[in-house]
Design a protein around this motif. Structure first.
Motif, PDB file in Angstrom:
ATOM      1  N   ASP A 141     111.817 -20.413  99.845  1.00 12.35           N
ATOM      2  CA  ASP A 141     111.183 -19.663  98.698  1.00 12.35           C
ATOM      3  C   ASP A 141     111.389 -18.464  98.755  1.00 12.35           C
ATOM      4  OD1 ASP A 141     109.060 -18.844  96.999  1.00 12.35           O
ATOM      5  OD2 ASP A 141     107.804 -20.319  97.218  1.00 12.35           O
ATOM      6  N   SER A 142     111.989 -17.867  97.908  1.00 11.50           N
ATOM      7  CA  SER A 142     112.453 -16.451  98.012  1.00 11.50           C
ATOM      8  C   SER A 142     111.322 -15.342  98.073  1.00 11.50           C
ATOM      9  CB  SER A 142     113.679 -16.179  97.054  1.00 11.50           C
ATOM     10  OG  SER A 142     113.184 -16.272  95.809  1.00 11.50           O
ATOM     11  N   ALA A 165     115.208 -14.139  92.414  1.00 10.14           N
ATOM     12  CA  ALA A 165     114.485 -13.381  93.644  1.00 10.14           C
ATOM     13  C   ALA A 165     114.337 -11.886  93.435  1.00 10.14           C
ATOM     14  CB  ALA A 165     115.437 -13.768  94.852  1.00 10.14           C
ATOM     15  N   ALA A 166     115.516 -11.390  92.990  1.00 13.28           N
ATOM     16  CA  ALA A 166     115.496  -9.862  92.677  1.00 13.28           C
ATOM     17  C   ALA A 166     114.434  -9.385  91.842  1.00 13.28           C
ATOM     18  CB  ALA A 166     116.816  -9.323  92.151  1.00 13.28           C
ATOM     19  N   ALA A 167     114.363  -9.980  90.751  1.00 13.89           N
ATOM     20  CA  ALA A 167     113.422  -9.825  89.620  1.00 13.89           C
ATOM     21  C   ALA A 167     112.064  -9.855  90.147  1.00 13.89           C
ATOM     22  CB  ALA A 167     113.626 -10.537  88.487  1.00 13.89           C
ATOM     23  N   TYR A 168     111.596 -10.959  91.106  1.00  9.75           N
ATOM     24  CA  TYR A 168     110.351 -10.755  91.587  1.00  9.75           C
ATOM     25  C   TYR A 168     109.975  -9.876  92.353  1.00  9.75           C
ATOM     26  CZ  TYR A 168     106.471 -12.862  94.302  1.00  9.75           C
ATOM     27  OH  TYR A 168     105.236 -13.256  94.741  1.00  9.75           O
ATOM     28  N   TYR A 169     110.739  -9.061  93.268  1.00 15.60           N
ATOM     29  CA  TYR A 169     110.486  -7.863  93.874  1.00 15.60           C
ATOM     30  C   TYR A 169     110.743  -6.632  93.139  1.00 15.60           C
ATOM     31  CZ  TYR A 169     110.124 -11.096  97.764  1.00 15.60           C
ATOM     32  OH  TYR A 169     109.888 -12.182  98.506  1.00 15.60           O
ATOM     33  N   ALA A 195     123.410  -5.368  89.259  1.00 15.47           N
ATOM     34  CA  ALA A 195     122.339  -5.363  88.220  1.00 15.47           C
ATOM     35  C   ALA A 195     121.498  -6.617  88.220  1.00 15.47           C
ATOM     36  CB  ALA A 195     123.105  -5.200  87.061  1.00 15.47           C
ATOM     37  N   PHE A 196     122.083  -7.758  88.493  1.00 17.02           N
ATOM     38  CA  PHE A 196     121.350  -8.751  88.807  1.00 17.02           C
ATOM     39  C   PHE A 196     120.572  -8.926  89.976  1.00 17.02           C
ATOM     40  CE2 PHE A 196     124.308 -10.092  84.811  1.00 17.02           C
ATOM     41  CZ  PHE A 196     123.219 -10.788  84.308  1.00 17.02           C
ATOM     42  N   THR A 197     121.364  -8.733  91.046  1.00 11.16           N
ATOM     43  CA  THR A 197     120.681  -9.041  92.574  1.00 11.16           C
ATOM     44  C   THR A 197     120.318  -8.095  93.186  1.00 11.16           C
ATOM     45  OG1 THR A 197     122.831  -8.270  93.470  1.00 11.16           O
ATOM     46  CG2 THR A 197     122.891 -10.777  92.710  1.00 11.16           C
ATOM     47  N   GLY A 198     120.365  -6.682  92.815  1.00 11.03           N
ATOM     48  CA  GLY A 198     119.487  -5.629  93.464  1.00 11.03           C
ATOM     49  C   GLY A 198     120.328  -5.411  94.627  1.00 11.03           C
ATOM     50  N   LYS A 202     118.478 -10.780 103.674  1.00  9.70           N
ATOM     51  CA  LYS A 202     118.208  -9.659 104.509  1.00  9.70           C
ATOM     52  C   LYS A 202     118.240  -8.170 103.858  1.00  9.70           C
ATOM     53  CE  LYS A 202     118.876 -12.035 109.063  1.00  9.70           C
ATOM     54  NZ  LYS A 202     119.644 -12.141 110.114  1.00  9.70           N
ATOM     55  N   LEU A 203     119.389  -8.248 102.928  1.00 13.83           N
ATOM     56  CA  LEU A 203     119.870  -7.172 102.212  1.00 13.83           C
ATOM     57  C   LEU A 203     118.491  -6.767 100.953  1.00 13.83           C
ATOM     58  CD1 LEU A 203     123.456  -7.865 101.569  1.00 13.83           C
ATOM     59  CD2 LEU A 203     122.552  -5.854 102.930  1.00 13.83           C
ATOM     60  N   LEU A 204     117.991  -7.640 100.250  1.00  7.78           N
ATOM     61  CA  LEU A 204     117.055  -7.408  99.246  1.00  7.78           C
ATOM     62  C   LEU A 204     116.211  -6.433  99.392  1.00  7.78           C
ATOM     63  CD1 LEU A 204     116.963  -8.161  96.158  1.00  7.78           C
ATOM     64  CD2 LEU A 204     115.270  -9.766  97.019  1.00  7.78           C
TER      65      LEU A 204
END
Length: 511
Positions: A347-348, A257-261, A310-313, A333-335
């Protein structure tokens, strides 16, 4: 966990929820005639015209076996392609999870017709139009969609009847009874047989297969399709699985999910490389750190927080404050906090402004539920389809999700049945069947690593389990991007199932 499960029922294709209890409280002294409708239709699938018979019907169910008067009904929809030898065609039973969910989401994924909207304006809702569904496997297998008691157009004639079937064991038995009866009535006991299920349906699938396999006249399945499946037959699977296992299992999905954004330090890595890196960290240094969390030095604790960030943002300070774990309900809500948005659980990749989502009660605040992703009325579309295209006597709104069923569900499985993966894999190996485990990178309801871990451990290297990861959310086969690739994986499973069936018949002849 209840919040996550309820969200699973409504993501992508499930649209707005119809709360209800399938005419509960309308117990009548005289049971009205059971409803059914049959039509001939056709659809162009993979470039060829497929003619088929569609039958929508109620089936009676009784609390007391052998009772002359049904206490309730179940609703089902069968699609049987016209064939010179129908008894030799595979048949796949399809249902969803919940508990309390109908098969409507998977119906839209697999049936030869699917609903679309020709109105591009999300602000103006339309009824939707049914068109040929090129992703349907009807050209390869007949399809039977089953709505458990309390959903679909099922009815209740005896007050409390639906609650009677609302338990892990009773639900599995009534679903198994329906399948056995359907096979007998249609002369299909000798056909290659498959089951497809999503979410809690993964638990139901395993218990149904076990129930049918141990009967006097056993019914064995040749193929199993597990879509983002639960593997624990308990209500609080987070507690049952354990704090560390959940945190470790969730991290690869959080990283996706983090990488997608474009968040975190690894967003430029290819998806498969990122997942390998996240998995290695989660199962290695991250698990070790959580196991000795209270004994970590301040320096080591800060290093782990930086690694997770680093993995989750998510900022390292936030991770440190939450015991080195990023809870999923906080992560959504944090990302995108810098954009004042939240992301979806189902679906993130779905996102919406917090100021808007916060006005809706859970689970409707999830951007991956229909109010944020569809511009047509799913309720009207379903009722219109069965009324107009099938000729079914629709007198009430189709119940896609029954919250009362979930609220009254009795999680009464034995401890040995909590990990359904071991039960199902034992049956698959014993019966020489095949299974496809279809998972989505962007599923935060059931992060893919959790069922993947359980099934790989249960499979023990068995070649009868195929695992496929897709760029999809919880509802893998409803994802427009993943549907083609996932569909080919399903067709491979159908082919394997036909081979398995033929081998079993040949082995019987040799005895």
């Amino acid at each position: 966990m209840k919040y996550l499960i309820q969200t699973a029922l409504m993501v992508v294709a499930c649209a707005s929820v119809s709360q209800g209890n399938a005419d509960a409280g309308t117990a009548a002294r005289a049971v009205p005639p059971l409803r059914s409708a049959t039509r001939q239709s056709e659809a162009i699938l993979r470039g060829r015209t497929n003619r088929y018979t569609i039958t929508a019907q109620e089936s009676p169910i009784s609390i007391t076996p052998g009772a002359s008067r049904p206490d309730a009904t179940m609703f089902s929809v069968s699609y049987l392609r016209q064939s010179a030898n129908p008894a030799a065609r595979p048949v796949m039973f399809v249902f969803n999870g919940g508990p309390g969910s109908s098969a409507s989401g998977l119906h839209d994924a697999f049936a030869p017709k699917k609903v679309v909207s020709r109105n591009p304006d999300m602000a103006v809702r339309s009824v939707g139009t049914y068109v040929d569904n090129n992703g349907s496997p009807l050209d390869a297998t007949d399809l039977v969609f089953i709505d458990p008691p309390g959903t679909g157009y099922g009815r209740e004639f005896t007050a409390g009847a639906v609650r009677h079937f609302s338990s892990v064991r009773d639900d599995a038995k009534v679903m198994a009874d329906f399948m056995a009866r359907w096979l007998e009535q249609h002369g299909r006991r000798g056909s290659p047989k498959l089951i497809a299920a999503e979410s809690y349906g993964g638990v139901r699938l395993g218990l149904v297969a076990a129930e049918l396999g141990r009967r006097t006249r056993p019914i064995l399945f040749d193929g199993y399709l597990l879509i983002s499946p639960s593997t624990l037959a308990v209500e609080d699977d987070e507690k049952a699985r354990g704090f560390i296992a959940n945190a470790v299992g969730a991290l690869p999905s959080l990283a996706a999910a983090a990488a997608y954004y474009h968040k975190g330090a690894y967003s430029t890595l290819p998806a498969d490389e990122l997942q390998r890196k996240a998995f290695a960290f989660a199962q290695g240094r991250y698990r070790a750190a959580l196991e000795r969390k209270e004994r970590l030095s301040p320096v080591d604790r800060a290093r782990v927080a930086d690694d997770v960030s680093a993995f989750t943002g998510v900022p390292s300070a936030q991770i440190d404050r939450s015991s080195l774990v990023v809870p999923i309900d906080a992560f959504v809500k944090l990302l995108l906090a810098d954009r004042a948005e939240r992301i979806g659980l189902g679906d993130s990749r779905a996102h919406a402004l917090l100021a808007l989502t916060g006005k809706a009660p859970p689970p409707y605040d999830d951007p991956s539920t229909s109010r944020w992703t569809m511009n047509f009325s799913w309720d009207d579309a379903i009722d219109g389809y069965f009324r107009n295209a099938v000729g079914y006597p629709v007198t009430s709104t189709y119940v896609r999700y029954n919250g009362a069923v979930y609220d009254s569900w009795r999680w009464n499985a034995l401890p040995a049945e909590q990990h359904i993966a071991s039960i199902l894999m034992a049956q698959i190996n014993r019966d020489r069947s095949s299974a496809l485990l279809a998972l989505g990178y962007y599923d935060l309801i059931i992060p893919y690593e959790l069922p993947l871990h359980d099934y790989r451990a249960a499979a023990g290297g068995s070649q009868r389990l195929t695992v496929r990861l897709f760029a999809a959310g919880h509802a893998v086969f409803n994802d427009a991007t993943a549907q083609r690739e996932a569909g080919e994986a399903l067709r491979n499973l159908i082919g394997q199932s036909i081979t398995n069936h033929a081998a079993r018949l040949a082995a019987r002849k040799r005895l």
